[in-house]
Design a protein around this motif. Structure first.
Motif, short mmCIF file in Angstrom:
data_model
loop_
_atom_site.label_atom_id
_atom_site.label_comp_id
_atom_site.label_asym_id
_atom_site.label_seq_id
_atom_site.Cartn_x
_atom_site.Cartn_y
_atom_site.Cartn_z
N UNK A 7 0.82 -1.19 0.00
CA UNK A 7 0.00 0.00 0.00
C UNK A 7 0.86 1.25 0.00
N UNK A 8 1.94 1.22 0.77
CA UNK A 8 2.80 2.39 0.85
C UNK A 8 3.49 2.69 -0.47
N UNK A 9 3.72 1.64 -1.25
CA UNK A 9 4.35 1.83 -2.56
C UNK A 9 3.32 1.85 -3.69
N UNK A 10 2.06 1.99 -3.30
CA UNK A 10 0.94 1.96 -4.25
C UNK A 10 1.13 2.95 -5.39
N UNK A 11 1.53 4.17 -5.09
CA UNK A 11 1.62 5.23 -6.08
C UNK A 11 2.80 5.02 -7.03
N UNK A 12 3.82 4.29 -6.59
CA UNK A 12 5.01 4.12 -7.41
C UNK A 12 4.90 2.93 -8.36
N UNK A 13 4.20 1.87 -7.90
CA UNK A 13 4.24 0.65 -8.69
C UNK A 13 2.87 0.10 -9.07
N UNK A 14 2.03 -0.13 -8.06
CA UNK A 14 0.90 -1.02 -8.28
C UNK A 14 -0.14 -0.46 -9.23
N UNK A 15 -0.44 0.81 -9.13
CA UNK A 15 -1.53 1.32 -9.96
C UNK A 15 -1.20 1.30 -11.44
N UNK A 16 0.05 1.68 -11.78
CA UNK A 16 0.41 1.66 -13.20
C UNK A 16 0.38 0.23 -13.73
N UNK A 17 0.82 -0.72 -12.92
CA UNK A 17 0.77 -2.12 -13.35
C UNK A 17 -0.67 -2.60 -13.48
N UNK A 18 -1.49 -2.17 -12.55
CA UNK A 18 -2.90 -2.55 -12.55
C UNK A 18 -3.61 -2.08 -13.81
N UNK A 19 -3.40 -0.82 -14.19
CA UNK A 19 -4.07 -0.27 -15.35
C UNK A 19 -3.55 -0.85 -16.64
N UNK A 20 -2.26 -1.29 -16.64
CA UNK A 20 -1.65 -1.78 -17.87
C UNK A 20 -1.87 -3.27 -18.09
N UNK A 21 -2.57 -3.94 -17.18
CA UNK A 21 -2.78 -5.39 -17.28
C UNK A 21 -3.54 -5.74 -18.56
N UNK A 282 -9.47 15.93 -7.29
CA UNK A 282 -8.13 16.28 -6.79
C UNK A 282 -7.46 15.14 -6.03
N UNK A 283 -8.25 14.24 -5.44
CA UNK A 283 -7.68 13.23 -4.55
C UNK A 283 -7.38 11.95 -5.32
N UNK A 284 -6.41 12.03 -6.19
CA UNK A 284 -6.07 10.92 -7.07
C UNK A 284 -5.30 9.82 -6.36
N UNK A 285 -4.88 10.04 -5.11
CA UNK A 285 -4.12 9.03 -4.38
C UNK A 285 -5.00 8.18 -3.46
N UNK A 286 -6.29 8.46 -3.39
CA UNK A 286 -7.19 7.68 -2.54
C UNK A 286 -7.51 6.34 -3.21
N UNK A 287 -7.63 5.29 -2.40
CA UNK A 287 -8.03 4.02 -2.98
C UNK A 287 -8.72 3.15 -1.96
N UNK A 322 -9.97 1.59 3.30
CA UNK A 322 -10.15 2.79 2.47
C UNK A 322 -9.13 3.82 2.92
N UNK A 323 -8.12 4.00 2.08
CA UNK A 323 -7.07 4.99 2.33
C UNK A 323 -7.42 6.26 1.58
N UNK A 324 -7.52 7.36 2.31
CA UNK A 324 -7.95 8.60 1.67
C UNK A 324 -7.40 9.81 2.41
N UNK A 325 -7.26 10.87 1.64
CA UNK A 325 -6.79 12.13 2.20
C UNK A 325 -7.95 13.03 2.61
N UNK A 326 -9.14 12.70 2.19
CA UNK A 326 -10.30 13.55 2.49
C UNK A 326 -11.52 12.69 2.71
#
Length: 721
Positions: A7-21, A282-287, A322-326
């Motif tokens: 989860x902590x590395x979510x923004x660096x790795x997982x989402x781009x891999x997820x969308x490119x599957x 704006x909250x593109x890092x929430x998941x 649910x990880x969120x900034x808002x």
């Protein structure tokens, strides 16, 4: 339930891999896996172990024909309607039933918001959701807020009941019951493979195989939401098997697993953000990440020709992070995402229960009677933890975490009911019904933002829920029905026991619900169901931003009354081969009134004192109108119009929007949908268009402005074997 490295590395790795599957590869793997597993399961079963097509299950309505015997409003959305309409999500399906206000949130139908006859739809807290007659909600007693809903493609039909018969299920009897029915396993080998794609990242892969009383159903779905920086991925597995033990006994076994991984925020937009770009996020890092596993078994024992016993045991485990900034549009403004905190709302729910029902036909007092007796024992455990990182940078690195909340909530409930339908004469039947709920709550707090030392508390109460319904045959083609019953919803655990462990003694939600209806079929091509209703609440609990915490708990008197109409006219033109038809679901709610100040027992001053104002999220008019055509062969088509009248977002009925977007009138909106189905041999091809005019409209202001889904085009095929 601490933050994991992935989860902590979510923004660096997982989402781009997820969308490119490779999505099409995923669908093919699902299809191959389903066929293989179902073949293996069928091979392990002997002919003596398999059963007939009739399954032991708990019905809310039964069938469209069974609805005629219901002393209350009852509708069934059948498999053909779901199939031909190509509904995108559960929201589209339920809008075909009058009396239901289905509010969109993220555009994909991930979090159901279902309101019945004027009640606030937020998180479907006033609605009882069932699957095959067993609880679908993860905590219907202790916290009935829904953060999970299976894909609509899992279901073969939907039953909706809003009359006295809801007392047969409970504990939520103030609104109504929605029961989703999974497909029936077949003895013969059959199944299908379906693939679909569309705009806004839409992909759907679905495969089902059945043979010798076993069925395996696998489903994969991806889609973007109504705003930018949103994408969801769902995987769903559903297994069902029916076996005959002997001539008198058979059993149904079910197993399901659901997984969701979504880039999704909880917060809406401010008014300024909406005016600048209604679809920004704006909250593109929430998941959001969720898993649910469910197991159940239903045993039917035909004791004799007039008596049968139906026993179900069930259990489910649901966890969601649910990880969120808002949590609302008031958070992190002005937006500086790197310096804005990150909260993890980590939840785990375990639900276990046993439900027994005895059905008995008897001739007491020389009259035909149908008696149903039921007993249910249910246990719920909620484990809740909230973790906070002071900044996005700390979250991604996994440093500087603070525990804000750590607690466990428990609910144990023992309930029983009795219902007896007596046929007084050839025309009149009456059905008295009564339910008793005995509920015990416990709350253990290890740490909260307001209590640094462990605390605990408990509370118990018993509720008596009576009702009386009746039907009267006017003639062979028309029937009056009606009834009156007590509406009841238990308070949440957190509302009954405060954060210090003390008992708040908040009252349960109570109402007197009455309805009178007419079912009629004046001709073979015309049928309708018209009902008037009045739900008078001596104690209505207001619903607000549940997780955002912006609304203080309060309760008061309220009145809802109106009319609903469901109808269909077939063969509109003799000059047209096939069936040209029109179908309508209309709701008129002239009264949704606050009758008293809303108070909190722990406060001296009223929380909401807007007496005489219209309650929020209760539009006066709802309409779903469908014009359809079924050709004699190969194809059918539907054009649908969905209209929602204006509504208020706050108790003071503010018209002008507030800066945070959480207040203000929500204007009326209407959208057009269309679908075309074409069959070639065993394959069915379809194309759909949702929101054809590409309207931008507000659907919710609870936590800031949420908008409806933009124009969406979808196409696909389904091959049956």
């Amino acid at each position: 339930m601490t933050a994991k490295p992935k989860r902590r590395q979510f923004f660096k790795r997982r989402w781009s891999a997820f969308r490119a599957a490779n999505r099409l590869t995923t669908a093919r793997v699902l299809a191959l896996t389903a066929a293989t597993l179902c073949a293996q399961a069928a091979a392990q079963m002997s002919a003596e172990e398999t059963a007939e097509r009739s399954l032991p299950r708990v019905d809310v309505v039964g069938t469209a024909t069974s609805a005629i015997n219901s002393p209350g409003s009852a509708q069934v959305i059948d498999a053909a309607t779901l199939e031909e309409s190509r509904v995108f999500n559960v929201n589209e399906a339920l809008r075909k039933v009058p009396g239901l206000h289905i509010r969109d949130e993220e555009g994909v139908g991930l979090r159901p918001n279902i309101g019945i006859r004027g009640q606030n739809p937020t998180r479907s807290t006033k609605t009882l959701l069932l699957e095959d007659g067993l609880p679908l909600s993860f905590a219907p007693y202790g916290d009935n807020a829904s953060y999970y809903h299976p894909p609509i493609d899992r279901y073969d039909a939907i039953e909706v009941s809003k009359g006295t018969q809801v007392i047969r299920f409970g504990p939520q009897t103030a609104g109504g019951v929605i029961n989703y029915l999974t497909p029936m396993p077949q003895q013969e080998r059959a199944g299908f493979v379906g693939l679909a794609a569309g705009t806004h990242g839409y992909l759907n892969g679905h495969v089902m195989a059945t043979e010798k009383g076993a069925m395996l159903d696998l489903y994969h779905k991806e889609s973007d939401g109504a705003r930018e920086n949103m994408h969801s991925r769902l995987d769903d597995l559903n297994f069902k098997w029916v076996g005959r033990l002997n001539d008198e006994q058979q059993i149904t076994l079910r197993a399901s697993h659901f997984r969701e991984y979504s880039q999704l925020t909880y917060s809406g937009l401010t008014q300024a953000e909406y005016e600048a770009n209604a679809r920004q996020n704006p909250f593109k890092h929430d998941y959001f990440e969720a898993n649910r596993t469910g197991l159940s078994a239903t045993h039917e024992w035909k004791l004799n020709a007039e008596r049968r016993l139906l026993t179900s045991v069930y259990g489910a485990y649901f966890d969601r992070d649910w990880w969120r900034q808002a949590s609302s549009s008031a958070d992190c403004r002005p937006v500086n995402l790197m310096n804005c905190r990150v909260d993890g709302r980590l939840r785990a729910y375990t639900t276990l229960g046993i439900d027994g029902r005895l059905f008995q036909r008897h001739a007491s007092f020389g009259l035909p009677n149908d008696l149903e007796l039921g007993v249910k024992l249910q246990s719920e455990v909620q484990k809740r933890r909230q973790e906070r990182y002071s900044s996005l940078a700390n979250f991604t690195s996994g440093s500087g975490m603070e525990v804000i909340e750590h607690q466990e909530r428990r609910a144990q409930a023992l309930s029983a009911f009795a219902s007896n339908r007596t046929q007084i004469n050839e025309r009149l039947a009456i059905t008295p019904i009564v339910r008793v709920e005995k509920i015990h709550y416990q709350r253990d707090l290890s740490l909260t933002s307001t209590a640094a030392t462990p605390t605990s508390g408990d509370a118990s109460f018993t509720e008596f829920v009576p009702g009386l319904g009746a039907t009267y045959e006017l003639n062979a083609s028309s029937q009056l029905y009606g009834g009156v019953h007590k509406g009841f919803s238990p308070p949440r655990v957190e509302d009954a026991i405060n954060s210090s462990g003390g008992t708040v003694n908040l009252r349960a939600e109570r109402s007197v619900n009455a309805e009178l209806g007419l079912r009629a079929s004046p001709s073979k091509d015309l049928r309708f169901d018209l009902a008037v209703f009045r739900n008078d609440f001596s104690n209505l609990v207001q619903v607000g931003s549940i997780a955002g915490g912006s609304t203080t708990y309060s309760e008061g008197k309220a009145l809802f009354q109106g009319m609903e109409l469901a109808g269909q006219a077939d063969r509109l033109s003799e000059a047209v081969d096939g069936n040209l038809f029109v179908r309508a679901a209309f709701t008129w709610l002239p009264t949704a009134q606050q009758k008293s100040s809303f108070n909190n027992p722990t406060l001296t001053a009223p929380v909401v004192s807007q007496v005489g104002k219209r309650l929020p999220y209760a539009p006066e008019h709802l309409l779903t109108l469908t014009l359809g055509y079924r050709a004699p062969q190969r194809w059918n088509a539907r054009l649908e119009y969905v209209q929602v009248s204006q509504q208020y977002a706050s108790f003071d009925n503010a018209v002008e929007p507030s800066a945070d977007g959480q207040k203000g009138r929500i204007d009326a909106h209407g959208i057009w949908n269309a679908v075309l189905n074409y069959t070639i041999g065993q394959a069915n091809f379809f194309v759909t268009g949702k929101n054809l005019s590409d309207s931008t409209y507000i659907v919710d202001r609870t936590r800031g402005i949420q908008v409806g889904m933009p124009r969406t085009l979808q196409f696909g095929m389904k091959y049956a074997f």
